[in-house]
Each structure stands twice: as structure tokens, then as C-alpha cells.
Design a protein around this motif. Structure first.
Motif, PDB file in Angstrom:
ATOM      1  N   VAL A  35      -7.800  16.267   5.768  1.00  0.00           N
ATOM      2  CA  VAL A  35      -8.418  16.188   6.486  1.00  0.00           C
ATOM      3  C   VAL A  35      -7.574  15.799   7.888  1.00  0.00           C
ATOM      4  CG1 VAL A  35     -10.705  16.557   8.367  1.00  0.00           C
ATOM      5  CG2 VAL A  35     -10.473  17.584   6.002  1.00  0.00           C
ATOM      6  N   ASP A  36      -7.295  16.368   8.817  1.00  0.00           N
ATOM      7  CA  ASP A  36      -6.001  14.961  10.112  1.00  0.00           C
ATOM      8  C   ASP A  36      -7.575  14.965  10.791  1.00  0.00           C
ATOM      9  OD1 ASP A  36      -5.296  14.243  11.750  1.00  0.00           O
ATOM     10  OD2 ASP A  36      -4.328  16.187  12.112  1.00  0.00           O
ATOM     11  N   PRO A  37      -7.498  13.486  10.909  1.00  0.00           N
ATOM     12  CA  PRO A  37      -8.069  12.787  11.951  1.00  0.00           C
ATOM     13  C   PRO A  37      -7.915  12.787  13.123  1.00  0.00           C
ATOM     14  CG  PRO A  37      -7.296  11.237  10.775  1.00  0.00           C
ATOM     15  CD  PRO A  37      -6.610  12.457  10.669  1.00  0.00           C
ATOM     16  N   GLN A  38      -6.671  13.174  13.788  1.00  0.00           N
ATOM     17  CA  GLN A  38      -6.108  13.824  15.269  1.00  0.00           C
ATOM     18  C   GLN A  38      -6.581  11.832  15.189  1.00  0.00           C
ATOM     19  OE1 GLN A  38      -7.658  16.831  16.916  1.00  0.00           O
ATOM     20  NE2 GLN A  38      -8.271  17.743  15.545  1.00  0.00           N
ATOM     21  N   VAL A  39      -5.579  10.992  15.048  1.00  0.00           N
ATOM     22  CA  VAL A  39      -6.123  10.193  15.532  1.00  0.00           C
ATOM     23  C   VAL A  39      -4.618   9.085  15.216  1.00  0.00           C
ATOM     24  CG1 VAL A  39      -8.331   9.361  15.349  1.00  0.00           C
ATOM     25  CG2 VAL A  39      -6.434   8.649  13.569  1.00  0.00           C
ATOM     26  N   HIS A  40      -4.010   7.620  15.589  1.00  0.00           N
ATOM     27  CA  HIS A  40      -3.271   6.754  15.909  1.00  0.00           C
ATOM     28  C   HIS A  40      -2.903   6.956  14.050  1.00  0.00           C
ATOM     29  CE1 HIS A  40       0.400   3.600  15.595  1.00  0.00           C
ATOM     30  NE2 HIS A  40      -0.124   3.857  16.422  1.00  0.00           N
ATOM     31  N   PRO A  41      -1.035   7.752  13.664  1.00  0.00           N
ATOM     32  CA  PRO A  41      -1.642   7.227  12.162  1.00  0.00           C
ATOM     33  C   PRO A  41      -1.224   6.157  11.578  1.00  0.00           C
ATOM     34  CG  PRO A  41       0.830   7.357  13.681  1.00  0.00           C
ATOM     35  CD  PRO A  41      -0.740   7.683  14.181  1.00  0.00           C
ATOM     36  N   TYR A  42      -1.610   4.926  11.866  1.00  0.00           N
ATOM     37  CA  TYR A  42      -1.832   3.897  11.950  1.00  0.00           C
ATOM     38  C   TYR A  42      -3.310   3.730  11.399  1.00  0.00           C
ATOM     39  CZ  TYR A  42       2.887   1.659  13.167  1.00  0.00           C
ATOM     40  OH  TYR A  42       4.129   1.168  13.235  1.00  0.00           O
ATOM     41  N   VAL A  43      -4.221   4.347  11.879  1.00  0.00           N
ATOM     42  CA  VAL A  43      -5.650   4.416  11.484  1.00  0.00           C
ATOM     43  C   VAL A  43      -6.033   5.812  10.959  1.00  0.00           C
ATOM     44  CG1 VAL A  43      -5.959   2.378  12.962  1.00  0.00           C
ATOM     45  CG2 VAL A  43      -6.261   4.804  13.943  1.00  0.00           C
ATOM     46  N   ALA A  44      -5.760   6.560   9.999  1.00  0.00           N
ATOM     47  CA  ALA A  44      -5.412   7.710   9.356  1.00  0.00           C
ATOM     48  C   ALA A  44      -5.866   7.446   8.265  1.00  0.00           C
ATOM     49  CB  ALA A  44      -4.097   8.737  10.081  1.00  0.00           C
ATOM     50  N   THR A  45      -6.025   7.865   7.804  1.00  0.00           N
ATOM     51  CA  THR A  45      -6.619   7.318   6.213  1.00  0.00           C
ATOM     52  C   THR A  45      -7.145   8.305   5.111  1.00  0.00           C
ATOM     53  OG1 THR A  45      -8.487   6.921   6.214  1.00  0.00           O
ATOM     54  CG2 THR A  45      -7.379   5.021   6.115  1.00  0.00           C
ATOM     55  N   GLY A  46      -7.239  10.228   5.712  1.00  0.00           N
ATOM     56  CA  GLY A  46      -7.713  11.134   4.946  1.00  0.00           C
ATOM     57  C   GLY A  46      -7.109  11.815   4.768  1.00  0.00           C
TER      58      GLY A  46
END
Ligand SMILES: Cc1ncc(COP(=O)(O)O)c(C=O)c1O
Ligand SMILES: N[C@@H](CCCC[NH3+])C(=O)O
Length: 482
Positions: free
Chosen positions: A216-227
Motif C-alpha cells: 500500500v503506497d503511504p504517499q510519503v518520502h521514499p526514504y520513510v515508506a516501508t509498506g
């Protein structure tokens, strides 16, 4: 220190209002529609607040740092200038202990009617005094290393309310987790093998959850996306059956008790959590259909905060919990949440002193004593954190646009770009807001800038030191006897 009547301020926000947000105030710049080329630094963009159906009509937002009409910044009734005048002359972190309590209470109220664990993510801030306070308020803890586990035990956390996460957990740390009865999230095939080995060494069966990467895309900076599916964290659903078979093959060592996901950090739309929770309960249905009696859904952390100080309507803990409540109740599950930022970020400022002001070509700089060593988020993610002066400037101070920079020998050493400020004098106090999460815990000693001291304002308004500042002698100690 002088107490004033400026304790805490509540703002009621109306969700339909249109917001004017300067384009240079988006915290994590490389993302989505805001990657626009600006011809004017002061250009602004009208943004209509987008609301999910789960969001309430009004929300209360607490501010523990408030500006008085005469231009002084206060923390829970204490003039920040007075605190600066009293403590060591170096950058320091200043927290509000009551705000930490309020943030926990917001989660506790939101979770009423559910069996739940609030697992505070220690990585956000590992100050021992803060951990002890969170533990007394009823929090469990979420850990990503053996040392975080040891610190949680030291702070008195109940290990059976702790979760051990991570994609590279080592055997020694897993053995401690097994001995203490901590929940352990399985992240990979080798992780499962290590957990089995740890269970044998400890002579204890380990309560495990499967960390599923729901994509699921959290729509945040790629460095803090984990899912999302290319993340290094968690297992993909195509492999779910392999893990279920492997757990079944180790009945002496492993007890599967739940499923976990963590989508990322700084998430500001609760629909994202809802989408993930729907997928997760479907996985739980599948897992239960195979005879596993699993009781826990862990939806991780990730709720964002109002870094921009625009008064934007952001989801609260209640909005987050309400969006998954029915799903949790319908499956008779216990809910684990793992908040870090939303518990601690807005409780603190990094307080700095202005060293001087300079102009190079077309750029103006405010140089302060704090830097990327004390607070790295702007340098690392291009993150926005609000900046202001702690005391009123003289009426003739010219308002200009500045980059606020530190003394570290890196061009990436900035705390804020293109900030409009009254030209400060040397020695003026300047704060970087929302510095409670991922600031001190990510601080370094680069350029031998020693890690700063920390203070908090207590419930009675007094100020106490809660961590000593590191000193040059601390550095020399690493070489003693060599
Ligand atoms: C597994 C896990 N849980 C919880 C957290 C805490 O996240 P946040 O501070 O955004 O609430 C993180 C950090 O992103 C994490 O990786
Ligand atoms: N360090 C990040 C958050 C990382 C969360 C850990 N998975 C930040 O400052 O925003």
C-alpha cells in the motif's frame, strides 16, 4: 522561571476551509504535486483540505509552544528565553512533559472499547526519562535492536507488551527477546530460522507475528515508506503459505499470534491505514482458515503531524483508530499500534542561538549553533520543520528570506530553507519546532558537535534536565587505555 497564564492553546479547525500554504513549506519535497519550479519564493498554492469520510467535523489541536502577543515563545508557561538564559550555552532540546501525557491520552481515549497495546516506537526518541514516563502512562514498546530492548527493560516496560521488529535482527538479540517473552515479528526466511534458533537457546516458545508487506503506497518520502512491494521490510503475500508451513513445522519454538504491517511514516490520510487494514484482516481470515488461532492485528505506526503549522486539518489518533475499529471488532482481534512521531514529535523544540547573519550573492543566511548533527531531518529528507525566533525583534529589524544553517562543514547542513524572518541579532534564540521524534535519536557527533542536553517542563511548570549534554571528554574516553 516565570509562569504566565499562557498554558496551552486549543485551536478549532474547520475541515472545509481553504488553506494557503507557501510552496516552500512542504516537508518532504520530492513528492507528488508539489514538485513545481518556483519563480518567486513567496509564491503560494491554494490547497483545499481533502477529507476522508472517517474524519470529524472539527478537531482540537494542542500547542504546547505558544507565542504571546508581545512576541515571546512559551512552553507550558515558561518563556523559552528565560530557559535559555538559565541553562548551558549550547543547543538543547526542550520538551513539554504534559504534552507527552496529552498525546498518550489521545490514543488511549481513541482506543476505548478495544483490546489494545500502544507500542511506543523507541527509535523515535530513546530518552530514558521519557521512556519511563510513557511506561507509567501505560504504553508498551516497539524495538528494532537488542539495545532498544535492553533500554525498554531498564525503563521498566512489561516485555509482554513489547514488539521486536526489524529486517536484520541478530541471534543474540532474539535470544534476549525470547527469554523475556517479547512479541517478535517475522520478517524473512532467515529471520524465521534465527527466531527458531533463539527459541531453542532460550528454551522458550516465542509469540510471533508475520510482518506482511501489503503493498500500500503511504504517499510519503521514499526514504520513510516501508509498506510497498519493493521495500526491504516484511514478507510478500505470495510467500505467505511458505511462512505458515514453516511456523507449523516448529510447534515447540513458535506460536503464531498475529499479523503485522507498517506502511511508513508521516502519513496524513487515514484512508491509507484503512486500505491496509482491509488487506490485513483478509490475510488473518486466510491464516485462521488454516487452523491458526491468531488474536492480534498490528497496524504499525506512521501517523503524521502538522509540521507546517498551517492549521491544516490532519487526522488525529481517534480518526486513525475509528477507521479500523469495525474491522478489528468484526474479527474479535486485539489491536497493536506502534506510534512514534505522533506521540512525541510535537512535544519538543530544538533551541539554538544565532551566531550571525550573512549574505552571499542573492542568498541570505542565518547561521546558528545547532546543525544537521543535532537535527538531520531537513538535510536527510528535505523535511520541513517550522522555525521561529523565541523573543521579539526590534521594530526596525528588516524581514528577509533566509536559509537557516549550522556551522557543520557540509552544504547539506541546513535546518530550513527560504524562511521569512526578522533579521536576528547575534545571540538571539531560534527554535526548530516538532523536534521530539527522530531528531535527538538521529543526532550524531559529526565535526565533534557533541550531542545536546535535554530538558523538559514538568507538570508544575518547573524545568528539569532529563539528559546531560555530551562533552569533549566523553569523546576522549573512547581512547582511554588503548
Ligand atoms: C515497524 C515500525 N513501527 C513503528 C514505527 C513508528 O513510526 P512513526 O514514528 O511514524 O509512528 C516505525 C517507523 O517508521 C516502524 O518502522
Ligand atoms: N527517521 C524518519 C522516520 C523513520 C521511521 C522509521 N521506519 C523521520 O525522521 O521522519
Amino acid at each position: 522561571m516565570a509562569a504566565t497564564n499562557l498554558l496551552c492553546q486549543t485551536t478549532t479547525i474547520h475541515p472545509t476551509k481553504s488553506l494557503k500554504i507557501p510552496l516552500n513549506r512542504f516537508p518532504i519535497k520530492p513528492i507528488l504535486p508539489f514538485e513545481l519550479k518556483l519563480t518567486s519564493r513567496l509564491a503560494s498554492l491554494s490547497v483545499k483540505a481533502v477529507l476522508s469520510t472517517a474524519e470529524p467535523q472539527t478537531q482540537k489541536i494542542w500547542h504546547c509552544f505558544t507565542k504571546s502577543e508581545d512576541g515571546y515563545l512559551y512552553c507550558e508557561g515558561n518563556k523559552v528565553q528565560d530557559v535559555m538564559d538559565t541553562v548551558e550555552k549550547r543547543p538543547f532540546y526542550l520538551y513539554s512533559k504534559p504534552q507527552i501525557t496529552r498525546n498518550v491520552e489521545a490514543y488511549k481515549e481513541a482506543l476505548e472499547g478495544l483490546n489494545s497495546i500502544i507500542g511506543y516506537a523507541i527509535k523515535a526518541n530513546n530518552n530514558l526519562k521519557i521512556l519511563e514516563h510513557l511506561r507509567k502512562l501505560g504504553c508498551g514498546a516497539v524495538l528494532v535492536s537488542g539495545n532498544e530492548l535492553k533500554l525498554a527493560l531498564h525503563a521498566g516496560f512489561d516485555p509482554t507488551r513489547c514488539v521486536f521488529n526489524g529486517n536484520g535482527k541478530i541471534l543474540e538479540d532474539l535470544v534476549l527477546a525470547a527469554q523475556e517473552g517479547v512479541f517478535v515479528n517475522i520478517d524473512s526466511e532467515f529471520d524465521l530460522e534465527n527466531i527458531v534458533a533463539a527459541a531453542r537457546i532460550a528454551g522458550k516458545k516465542v509469540n510471533v507475528l508475520l510482518r506482511i508487506n501489503p503493498d500500500v503506497d503511504p504517499q510519503v518520502h521514499p526514504y520513510v515508506a516501508t509498506g510497498n512491494k519493493n521495500s526491504k521490510f516484511g514478507i510478500r503475500n505470495e510467500k505467505l503459505q511458505w511462512f505458515l508451513d514453516a511456523v507449523k513445522a516448529h510447534p515447540q519454538e513458535l506460536k503464531l499470534v498475529g499479523a503485522h504491517c507498517h506502511l511508513g511514516s508521516t502519513i496524513t490520510k487515514v484512508d491509507i491505514f484503512r486500505d491496509a487494514a482491509v488487506l490485513m484482516v483478509n490475510y488473518i481470515d486466510e491464516i485462521r482458515a488454516q487452523g491458526f488461532e491468531i488474536d492480534y492485528l498490528n497496524i504499525g505506526g506512521g501517523l503524521g503531524i502538522d509540521y507546517y503549522h498551517t492549521g491544516a486539518v490532519l487526522p488525529t489518533p481517534r480518526d486513525l483508530i475509528d477507521t479500523v475499529r469495525e474491522l478489528v471488532l468484526s474479527r474479535n482481534l486485539n489491536l497493536i499500534i506502534e506510534p512514534g512521531r505522533s506521540l512525541i514529535a510535537n512535544t519538543c523544540c530544538l533551541v539554538n542561538r544565532v551566531t550571525g547573519v550573512k549574505t552571499n550573492g542573492t542568498k541570505n543566511f542565518v547561521v546558528i549553533d545547532g546543525s544537521m548533527a543535532e537535527l538531520i531531518r531537513p538535510s536527510l529528507y528535505g523535511a520541513y520543520q517550522h522555525i521561529e525566533l523565541v523573543s521579539p525583534s526590534s521594530p526596525d529589524a528588516e524581514i528577509s528570506t533566509f536559509d537557516v544553517v549550522g556551522p557543520v562543514c557540509e552544504s547539506a547542513d541546513f535546518l530550513g530553507k527560504d524562511r521569512e524572518l526578522p533579521t536576528p541579532t547575534s545571540g538571539a534564540g531560534l527554535v526548530v519546532h516538532d523536534a521530539g521524534a527522530y531528531c535527538m535519536s538521529m543526532a550524531s557527533t559529526y565535526n565533534l558537535k557533541m550531542r545536546p542536553p535535554e530538558y523538559w517542563v514538568e507538570e508544575d511548570g518547573s524545568v528539569s534536565q532529563i539528559r546531560l549534554g555530551e562533552t569533549f571528554d566523553d569523546h576522549l574516553r573512547f581512547f582511554e587505555g588503548l
